[in-house]
Motif scaffolding. Structure first.
Motif: not given
Length: 270
Positions: A18-21, A204-212
């Motif tokens: 998730a960090d890398a993404r 710059a934004g660096s949000a985790w975008r987490l899902g299924a």
């Protein structure tokens, strides 16, 4: 879960994808334009080396990474899994065991680039000022990624979201062992300090975008997020237990989506 003192190898491994993404590739490419090989990168609070493995392919080689962390066990994991440069050559690794809050300019001697990940929000204002002063004295561009900025987005929405967010943010700003942590204010404090020194900053934004596909990480993050909120406001205990039951059911059903907002900061000499 973001406390630099309590962090574990398991947690760092769980969050690495998730960090890398999430980290800003735009800022990574901008940082790369400021360096020429061979380069020496000093990574502060390096943990298991995820920043090295992510950023090294953006940079020319040969590369030497100096990994700074107080936890020898985490450094051992990093040494056993080195990053690779833009030409797919493994980087060289040097380890330095110390607490980042005690950083001095001489610790960064010879740096071509300074990096850190998930660090600013667990420092005090004085510690951020010292970190910035060390980077400025060294003259090396500095890329600080994935600092918590205090905003969470969860779908489906729940009345508890904003309550636990506020309590968690207060926990991030707590005073611990005489240290008044900056929490969500860490990025702004670093930007202010770099600009006072005449450096150019980009955020710059660096949000985790987490899902299924991120069930394990979401489950661990939720537990830690609510636990920290309840620690800060014990009156939330019963509500927190009910909230977690609801969120776990949604996670198991594959309908829960979580955005954890962070910011990346690149600071460069004028």
């Amino acid at each position: 879960m973001t406390d630099v003192i309590l962090v574990s190898a398991d947690w760092l491994t769980l969050r690495e994808d998730a960090d890398a993404r999430s980290r800003s590739r735009r800022l990574a490419r901008a940082a790369a334009r400021h360096v020429r090989g061979p380069i020496v990168v000093h990574d502060l609070g390096s943990g298991t080396g995820s920043m090295m493995r992510w950023l090294a392919p953006f940079l020319p080689g040969p590369q030497t990474w100096v990994l700074h962390d107080w936890n020898r066990d985490l450094l051992t994991v990093a040494v056993n899994d080195p990053g690779r440069d833009a030409a797919s050559r493994p980087v060289s690794i040097v380890t330095s065991v110390e607490h980042v809050e005690h950083l001095r300019p001489e610790h960064l001697a010879g740096a071509s680039l300074v990096t850190a990940s998930a660090l600013l929000d667990v420092l005090t204002r004085d510690e951020v000022e010292s970190l910035v002063a060390a980077c400025v004295e060294t003259g090396a561009p500095t890329l600080l990624s994935l600092s918590v900025i205090g905003r969470i987005g969860i779908e489906p929405a729940d009345p508890g979201d904003r309550v636990f967010e506020a309590a968690f943010n207060d926990h991030q700003r707590r005073t611990e062992d005489g240290r008044a942590l900056l929490g969500p204010g860490g990025v702004a404090a670093a930007v202010e300090a770099f600009r006072r020194a005449g450096w150019v900053t980009r955020v710059a934004g660096s949000a985790w975008r987490l899902g299924a596909a991120d069930v394990g990480l979401v489950a661990e993050w939720l537990e830690g997020w609510v636990s920290a909120a309840v620690e800060q406001r014990p009156a939330l205990l019963e509500w927190g237990e009910e909230y977690l039951v609801t969120r776990r059911r949604q996670l198991a059903a594959g309908v829960l989506r979580v955005n954890v907002h962070h910011a990346d900061l690149l600071a460069c000499p004028p």
